[in-house]
Design a protein around this motif. Structure first.
Motif, PDB file in Angstrom:
ATOM      1  N   ARG A 113      -4.786  11.864   2.688  1.00  0.00           N
ATOM      2  CA  ARG A 113      -6.144  12.353   2.855  1.00  0.00           C
ATOM      3  C   ARG A 113      -6.715  12.009   4.217  1.00  0.00           C
ATOM      4  O   ARG A 113      -7.476  12.795   4.800  1.00  0.00           O
ATOM      5  N   ALA A 114      -6.381  10.856   4.760  1.00  0.00           N
ATOM      6  CA  ALA A 114      -6.982  10.429   6.023  1.00  0.00           C
ATOM      7  C   ALA A 114      -6.449  11.231   7.202  1.00  0.00           C
ATOM      8  O   ALA A 114      -7.211  11.637   8.090  1.00  0.00           O
ATOM      9  N   PRO A 116       0.832  -1.209   0.000  1.00  0.00           N
ATOM     10  CA  PRO A 116       0.000   0.000   0.000  1.00  0.00           C
ATOM     11  C   PRO A 116       0.867   1.260   0.000  1.00  0.00           C
ATOM     12  O   PRO A 116       2.056   1.231   0.337  1.00  0.00           O
ATOM     13  N   ALA A 117       0.266   2.362  -0.370  1.00  0.00           N
ATOM     14  CA  ALA A 117       1.004   3.627  -0.423  1.00  0.00           C
ATOM     15  C   ALA A 117       1.334   4.097   0.991  1.00  0.00           C
ATOM     16  O   ALA A 117       0.522   3.990   1.912  1.00  0.00           O
ATOM     17  N   GLY A 118       2.542   4.621   1.138  1.00  0.00           N
ATOM     18  CA  GLY A 118       2.943   5.189   2.418  1.00  0.00           C
ATOM     19  C   GLY A 118       3.567   4.216   3.388  1.00  0.00           C
ATOM     20  O   GLY A 118       3.812   4.592   4.553  1.00  0.00           O
ATOM     21  N   VAL A 119       3.852   2.984   2.995  1.00  0.00           N
ATOM     22  CA  VAL A 119       4.487   2.009   3.891  1.00  0.00           C
ATOM     23  C   VAL A 119       5.972   2.344   4.010  1.00  0.00           C
ATOM     24  O   VAL A 119       6.671   2.489   3.005  1.00  0.00           O
ATOM     25  N   ILE A 133      -1.202  14.327   6.833  1.00  0.00           N
ATOM     26  CA  ILE A 133       0.252  14.390   6.965  1.00  0.00           C
ATOM     27  C   ILE A 133       0.877  14.644   5.597  1.00  0.00           C
ATOM     28  O   ILE A 133       0.548  13.967   4.613  1.00  0.00           O
ATOM     29  N   ARG A 134       1.780  15.602   5.538  1.00  0.00           N
ATOM     30  CA  ARG A 134       2.436  15.978   4.284  1.00  0.00           C
ATOM     31  C   ARG A 134       3.861  15.434   4.255  1.00  0.00           C
ATOM     32  O   ARG A 134       4.595  15.553   5.232  1.00  0.00           O
ATOM     33  N   THR A 135       4.211  14.861   3.112  1.00  0.00           N
ATOM     34  CA  THR A 135       5.495  14.179   2.975  1.00  0.00           C
ATOM     35  C   THR A 135       6.089  14.468   1.606  1.00  0.00           C
ATOM     36  O   THR A 135       5.364  14.588   0.623  1.00  0.00           O
TER      37      THR A 135
END
Length: 704
Positions: A531-532, A160-163, A535-537
């Motif tokens: 979106r949940a 998944p995205a963000g792992v 948090i910006r990365t």
């Protein structure tokens, strides 16, 4: 939305108006929390299988409609609600729908909602772990400790995205342990790899309506919670439930214009009721990109945060980052040492407790020392819990203090964004002592607190990749050499950084902070927002050099006179008249008296170190405060006049006077919340280094 933890200071039974004590309130809230935990445990255990998780992951019910966002409604749409016991009293109304731990227990439908909501949250959290585990199992390599480039590409395509890399490592180790235990067999999925998660004893009032709980704000410092609680552990009818009015003391972090939401009740091991109170207030919209001034903070072990301010100059291909050279340091060495000592003490208590339990298990119940060993183990267990609570409180306080200091620095320097290292990629390595200190730090709490406080101030918080920030030079991007100190460049170390290419020599954490702010300002176009959580990365690093700004050249006397003459009105024609002088002309300063200043940017801040009368002299870069006794007080503490000759005092009084004078001079607790934390003072930059300023800054002020 933020959450503040408050406590109850007054409780009254609404039916008869009689006040109840903290012990009785704790007992009754514990009854309700135990009922909710039992409902949640039964439901999670019943649905802990791959088929149920597949249905929940699909997000639709049997009719193909999307599941609602509320967890208890989604479970009831799927038909997963907890059935009532056969002997429980039921009625046509929703108030009489019962479920409980044993037959005959009566609970309302609102209590069932709370249990189902907690179960839905736990099952939805398991979906992310299940997706990571399934991706690892589908691409399980021949050597789990070292994947090839092709194996990493196949794994990233399924994850998944963000792992983060830390999560991949942890799950890989978990699967590898399972394979070693089961003779080389891979698990079928998450449900075989893990047992059903443990359920905490808490009450989610957000899943209930006004027939079970209400909340209203009384004033700026208090609120009133009205909730229906059971009077016994196993209520059998509606008469065993009663309305309780609980007055809550709000912390100062809850503003007057904040909107209060339904809280969560948690019985704590110390015998208190913790009320997790969510509150929200309107926040300004913060842009993700387009920043010109930012601050980058590097994470350290003893120096908790080291920051550097940077400004984006130029456009497109000529864009570069300039800095003023100052170092922003939040040094928590003393607090870190205290936490390490507490962790060592905790491990010692746990070892002694386990030793007594092992001795008791070996001796057995008939032995006369069996009861004594269990009693000693219980005493050590209570002390262990007390030390753990102390560590949690100190960690939380330190994290919020550091976050508040960082946001204050950004607001004072005119920065619109704060760049942090991606803390999820940080892993403890090396010696055991270093691992313990690194793993015990609350990096996630610092980041969350910084996002919360920065949102109030209208400042964005963005994380950047941490890999390589300390390896390359911020000035020329060459490989840095790490040494113990600037005068020991022939030895290998970690504290000091030196570049053999451009000659840069500065603290390693400061060099990393410059690289972090450079990656953030130059890579703003790659900022992604989750979106949940919001948090910006920045996951794609953009490398660039960082240049220290130079001072303007000193104007000559001829140019200053020409500028001054241009502003004066024209002199009328005629002979020049010189008025009589009232005082002699002062002597011109000789070259020895003139200040010899360099045009290069120093590595210290522009505000000088003040040395008032009676204060201790310190190196440049640190402020001292003059003792300011309170009005109406003649002495340090007890109202005794200060003697003109302190050496005449007894030794004990002399030491007490010295401690009081130092305490009044430093005021460290007013700045950071701790007496032994050394942090850079919050000083604003000059307007010329602001968002629309130039690359120059004024000269450094002379010492008073």
């Amino acid at each position: 939305m933020a959450t503040a933890t408050c406590t109850a200071f007054r409780a009254v039974v609404e039916e008869n108006g009689l006040p109840i004590g903290q012990r009785v309130l704790y007992e009754r809230v514990g009854f309700l929390a135990a009922l909710c935990r039992d409902l949640t445990t039964r439901l999670v255990a019943a649905r802990w299988d791959e088929t149920s998780l597949d249905v929940l992951a699909a997000g639709v019910d049997e009719r193909g409609q999307a599941l609602p966002s509320k967890g208890w409604m989604a479970l009831r749409r799927l038909g997963w609600n907890t059935p009532a016991p056969a002997s429980a009293s039921t009625s046509a109304s929703a108030e009489c729908a019962g479920a409980g731990r044993t037959a005959g227990v009566y609970v309302s439908d609102r209590v069932r909602r709370a249990g189902e909501e907690q179960a839905a949250r736990m099952l939805r959290l398991a979906l992310h772990r299940r997706a990571v585990v399934m991706a690892l199992l589908a691409t399980w390599p021949a050597d789990p400790s070292r994947r090839t480039r092709a194996e990493w590409a196949a794994l990233r395509a399924l994850l998944p995205a963000g792992v983060s890399g830390a999560e991949i490592r942890n799950r890989t180790r978990q699967i590898r342990d399972f394979v070693c235990t089961h003779q080389g067999r891979l698990p079928a999925g998450l449900c075989e790899l893990e047992e059903p998660p443990a359920v905490a004893a808490l009450v989610l009032l957000a899943a209930m309506d006004r027939q079970q709980a209400t909340l209203e704000r009384l004033d700026a410092a208090s609120a009133r919670l009205r909730v229906k609680l059971p009077l016994c552990a196993a209520p059998v009818s509606g008469r065993d439930w009663a309305w309780h009015v609980i007055d809550l003391r709000l912390p100062v972090t809850v503003e007057l214009d904040a909107v209060l939401h339904a809280p969560t009740l948690r019985p704590t091991p110390t015998g208190r009721i913790a009320v997790d109170l969510p509150h929200s207030r309107p926040a300004v919209a913060i842009k993700a990109s387009g920043h010109s001034v930012g601050i980058g903070f590097d994470w350290g072990v003893n120096t908790l945060l080291t920051g550097a301010v940077g400004r984006l100059a130029g456009r497109d291909g000529t864009a570069r980052v300039v800095t003023d050279g100052r170092a922003l340091i939040f040094d928590a060495t003393a607090i870190s040492g205290k936490l390490h000592r507490l962790r060592t003490h905790r491990e010692h208590l746990a070892a002694k407790r386990d030793h007594y339990l092992a001795l008791a298990a070996a001796l057995g119940a008939p032995h006369r020392a069996w009861g004594l060993l269990l009693h000693r183990a219980a005493v050590l267990e209570r002390e262990h819990e007390r030390v753990c609570a102390r560590i949690r409180h100190l960690n939380d306080t330190l994290a919020w203090s550091a976050a508040r200091w960082a946001v204050d620095q950004a607001a004072a320097l005119g920065a619109s964004v704060i760049y942090l290292e991606d803390l999820t990629t940080l892993q403890a390595r090396g010696r055991r002592q270093g691992n313990a200190r690194l793993s015990g730090q609350v990096r996630g709490t610092v980041a969350e607190a910084m996002r919360h406080l920065a949102a109030k101030a209208g400042i964005a918080v963005v994380t950047v990749p941490a890999r390589g920030t300390s390896a390359l030079c911020p000035r020329c991007l060459a490989t840095l050499g790490h040494h113990p100190a600037p005068d020991r460049l022939g030895e290998r170390g970690w504290k000091w950084a030196h570049c053999t290419g451009c000659g840069l020599s500065l603290d390693r954490d400061l060099a990393a902070a410059r690289r972090i702010v450079s990656r953030g300002l130059l890579g703003q176009a790659h900022t992604s927002t989750e979106r949940a959580t919001g948090i910006r990365t920045i996951r794609t690093p953009v490398e660039g050099t960082v240049t220290c700004v130079r001072r303007p050249k000193k104007t000559t006397r001829r140019l200053r006179r020409a500028r001054h003459a241009a502003t004066l009105p024209a002199r009328p024609p005629g002979p020049k008249t010189t008025p009589s002088k009232a005082r002699p002309t002062p002597a011109r300063p000789t070259p020895a008296r003139r200040s010899q200043t360099s045009r290069r940017m120093p590595d210290v801040r522009t505000v000088p170190a003040t040395t008032p009368t009676g204060a201790v002299k310190r190196p440049a870069g640190h402020d001292t405060q003059t003792p300011t006794p309170s009005p109406g007080r003649q002495g340090p503490r007890h109202g005794v006049p200060l003697p003109s000759r302190p050496e005449e005092l007894p030794p004990a009084n002399r030491r007490r006077l010295s401690r009081e004078t130092c305490r009044q001079r430093t005021h460290a607790a007013e700045r950071t919340g701790f007496h032994h934390v050394h942090a850079t003072e919050v000083h604003p930059l000059t307007p010329r280094f602001g968002p629309h300023g130039s690359n120059t800054r004024p000269r450094r002020a002379r010492k008073a």
